[in-house]
Design a protein around this motif. Structure first.
Motif, short mmCIF file in Angstrom:
data_model
loop_
_atom_site.label_atom_id
_atom_site.label_comp_id
_atom_site.label_asym_id
_atom_site.label_seq_id
_atom_site.Cartn_x
_atom_site.Cartn_y
_atom_site.Cartn_z
N PHE A 99 5.64 -4.11 5.90
CA PHE A 99 4.34 -3.46 5.74
C PHE A 99 3.39 -3.62 6.96
O PHE A 99 2.20 -3.02 6.85
CB PHE A 99 3.58 -3.88 4.60
CG PHE A 99 4.18 -3.33 3.05
CD1 PHE A 99 3.15 -2.55 2.39
CD2 PHE A 99 5.51 -3.20 2.69
CE1 PHE A 99 3.61 -1.96 1.28
CE2 PHE A 99 5.60 -2.74 1.54
CZ PHE A 99 4.77 -1.88 0.77
N HIS A 100 3.86 -3.98 8.14
CA HIS A 100 2.97 -4.28 9.10
C HIS A 100 2.40 -3.02 9.64
O HIS A 100 1.34 -3.08 10.36
CB HIS A 100 3.56 -5.37 10.07
CG HIS A 100 4.36 -4.57 11.17
ND1 HIS A 100 5.50 -4.08 10.94
CD2 HIS A 100 4.32 -3.90 12.38
CE1 HIS A 100 6.35 -3.53 11.84
NE2 HIS A 100 5.30 -3.33 12.85
N LYS A 101 3.21 -2.17 9.76
CA LYS A 101 2.63 -0.65 10.27
C LYS A 101 1.59 -0.08 9.46
O LYS A 101 1.08 0.86 10.10
CB LYS A 101 3.94 0.26 10.35
CG LYS A 101 4.61 0.54 8.82
CD LYS A 101 5.77 1.25 9.07
CE LYS A 101 6.42 1.49 7.74
NZ LYS A 101 7.96 2.26 7.70
N TYR A 102 1.38 -0.46 8.24
CA TYR A 102 0.13 -0.01 7.54
C TYR A 102 -1.13 -0.63 7.57
O TYR A 102 -0.96 -2.18 7.86
CB TYR A 102 0.35 0.19 6.24
CG TYR A 102 1.71 0.87 5.95
CD1 TYR A 102 1.84 2.17 6.07
CD2 TYR A 102 2.92 0.11 5.17
CE1 TYR A 102 3.28 2.92 5.64
CE2 TYR A 102 4.07 0.98 4.86
CZ TYR A 102 4.04 2.18 5.15
OH TYR A 102 5.33 2.87 4.71
N GLY A 103 -2.24 -0.07 7.65
CA GLY A 103 -3.50 -0.81 7.48
C GLY A 103 -3.85 -0.83 6.09
O GLY A 103 -3.76 -1.81 5.70
N VAL A 104 -4.53 0.36 5.79
CA VAL A 104 -4.84 0.34 4.27
C VAL A 104 -4.22 1.52 3.56
O VAL A 104 -3.48 2.42 4.30
CB VAL A 104 -6.53 0.83 4.12
CG1 VAL A 104 -7.21 -0.49 4.38
CG2 VAL A 104 -6.81 1.96 4.83
N LEU A 105 -3.75 1.31 2.33
CA LEU A 105 -2.93 2.37 1.65
C LEU A 105 -3.84 2.82 0.49
O LEU A 105 -4.26 2.16 -0.41
CB LEU A 105 -1.60 1.69 1.04
CG LEU A 105 -0.58 1.28 2.21
CD1 LEU A 105 0.21 0.29 1.62
CD2 LEU A 105 -0.05 2.47 2.87
N THR A 106 -3.65 4.29 0.34
CA THR A 106 -3.95 4.99 -0.82
C THR A 106 -2.86 4.70 -1.92
O THR A 106 -1.82 4.36 -1.66
CB THR A 106 -4.44 6.37 -0.84
OG1 THR A 106 -3.05 7.12 -0.39
CG2 THR A 106 -5.53 6.69 0.38
N LEU A 107 -3.12 4.92 -3.11
CA LEU A 107 -2.02 4.85 -4.40
C LEU A 107 -0.89 5.85 -3.96
O LEU A 107 0.15 5.43 -3.93
CB LEU A 107 -2.84 5.37 -5.64
CG LEU A 107 -1.50 5.18 -6.83
CD1 LEU A 107 -0.98 3.89 -6.87
CD2 LEU A 107 -2.26 5.64 -7.98
N PRO A 108 -1.04 7.17 -3.38
CA PRO A 108 0.15 7.83 -3.03
C PRO A 108 0.93 7.27 -1.83
O PRO A 108 2.19 7.27 -1.87
CB PRO A 108 -0.31 9.19 -2.85
CG PRO A 108 -1.62 9.25 -3.50
CD PRO A 108 -2.26 7.88 -3.52
N GLU A 109 0.01 6.76 -0.88
CA GLU A 109 0.74 5.86 0.21
C GLU A 109 1.52 4.71 -0.40
O GLU A 109 2.45 4.39 0.37
CB GLU A 109 -0.04 5.73 1.27
CG GLU A 109 -0.72 6.87 2.08
CD GLU A 109 -2.05 6.76 2.84
OE1 GLU A 109 -2.22 7.55 3.56
OE2 GLU A 109 -2.66 5.75 2.72
N PHE A 110 0.82 4.11 -1.15
CA PHE A 110 1.40 2.79 -1.61
C PHE A 110 2.92 2.99 -2.37
O PHE A 110 3.96 2.49 -2.02
CB PHE A 110 0.34 2.03 -2.49
CG PHE A 110 1.08 0.92 -3.06
CD1 PHE A 110 1.42 -0.48 -2.59
CD2 PHE A 110 1.34 0.85 -4.54
CE1 PHE A 110 1.77 -1.62 -3.14
CE2 PHE A 110 1.91 -0.33 -5.29
CZ PHE A 110 2.08 -1.57 -4.41
N LEU A 111 2.61 4.16 -3.13
CA LEU A 111 3.97 4.62 -3.91
C LEU A 111 5.07 4.91 -3.05
O LEU A 111 6.38 4.54 -3.22
CB LEU A 111 3.64 5.85 -4.98
CG LEU A 111 2.75 5.50 -6.16
CD1 LEU A 111 2.33 6.55 -6.97
CD2 LEU A 111 3.09 4.23 -6.78
N SER A 112 4.70 5.65 -2.06
CA SER A 112 5.73 6.15 -1.24
C SER A 112 6.38 5.09 -0.22
O SER A 112 7.43 4.88 0.01
CB SER A 112 5.20 7.12 -0.03
OG SER A 112 5.81 7.58 0.97
N ALA A 113 5.33 3.94 0.09
CA ALA A 113 6.07 2.78 0.87
C ALA A 113 6.95 2.08 0.14
O ALA A 113 8.03 1.57 0.48
CB ALA A 113 4.83 1.92 1.28
#
Length: 224
Positions: free
Chosen positions: A149-163
């Motif tokens: 997860f280090h490549k992410y800063g903040v995540l929206t819900l759709p981005e979180f689900l995708s991750a």
């Protein structure tokens, strides 16, 4: 003829000064009823049953849960290490929804004094969090949440689900979007609703929770 209408009237009842015991009988009954209604439901502390014979496999473990008669089976070190694949079997019972489960509050008062420890303990009480740990549990190695997860800063819900689906490779048939949404909401940024800080979530998941220790297992028909 006009239809009958129900009329709700709220009466203002004067109270006598002093404690509840000084109030008229009918008012004591009313106030006591309201007080009980306002009290939140409290989960009874699990007493737990202990095995009376050696646990050798998953069937033995499930049999112990089914025989607990509502008291539940508190997973401690002895049960978790009772046979070589016990931890893996406990994880599968939870992840496959074969049993119901809750997580006991941490009794380590020293640990709870650390910054953020109480919040983490509160989050760990959520059944969805423990089931996510169960679904991603491996007896041999742990998922490197922070590295993934280090490549992410903040995540929206759709981005979180995708991750979760792509980086963790957790299929929807094993863990639903609704469950992941409930976890997302636990970490939702107070300043910017609809976002979570990826680093905070990953650090939480990497924190040694000692899973499955502290979980209490109940038979499916006993507890929602």
């Amino acid at each position: 003829s006009s239809p009958c209408r129900s009329l709700h009237v709220t009466l203002s009842v004067p109270m006598a000064s002093g404690t509840l015991e000084n109030q008229p009988y009918y008012l004591r009954r009313l106030l006591d009823k309201e007080k009980k209604t306002e009290q939140p439901d409290v989960l009874e502390e699990a007493s737990g049953v202990q095995p009376t014979r050696p646990l050798k496999n998953r069937a033995d473990l499930l049999g112990l849960v089914n025989e607990s008669q509502g008291r539940g089976v508190i997973i401690d070190e002895a049960i978790a290490d009772s046979y070589p694949t016990a931890r893996k079997d406990i994880a599968s019972l939870i992840s496959e929804r074969v049993v119901r489960h809750i997580r006991k509050h941490s009794e380590n008062t020293v640990l709870l004094r650390k910054p953020g420890a109480k919040l983490a303990d509160s989050r760990n009480q959520k059944s969805s969090v423990q089931r996510l740990r169960a679904c991603t549990y491996s007896a041999r190695s742990s998922i490197p949440w922070q590295r993934l997860f280090h490549k992410y800063g903040v995540l929206t819900l759709p981005e979180f689900l995708s991750a979760i689906r792509t980086d963790i490779r957790l299929p929807q048939k094993m863990f639903s979007d609704a469950e992941l949404t409930s976890i997302f909401q636990l970490f939702e940024n107070r300043e910017q609703r609809g976002q979570i800080v990826a680093k905070e979530f990953a650090e939480f998941m990497d924190e040694p929770d000692n899973f499955p220790i502290g979980n209490v297992l109940y038979a499916r028909f006993e507890r929602e």
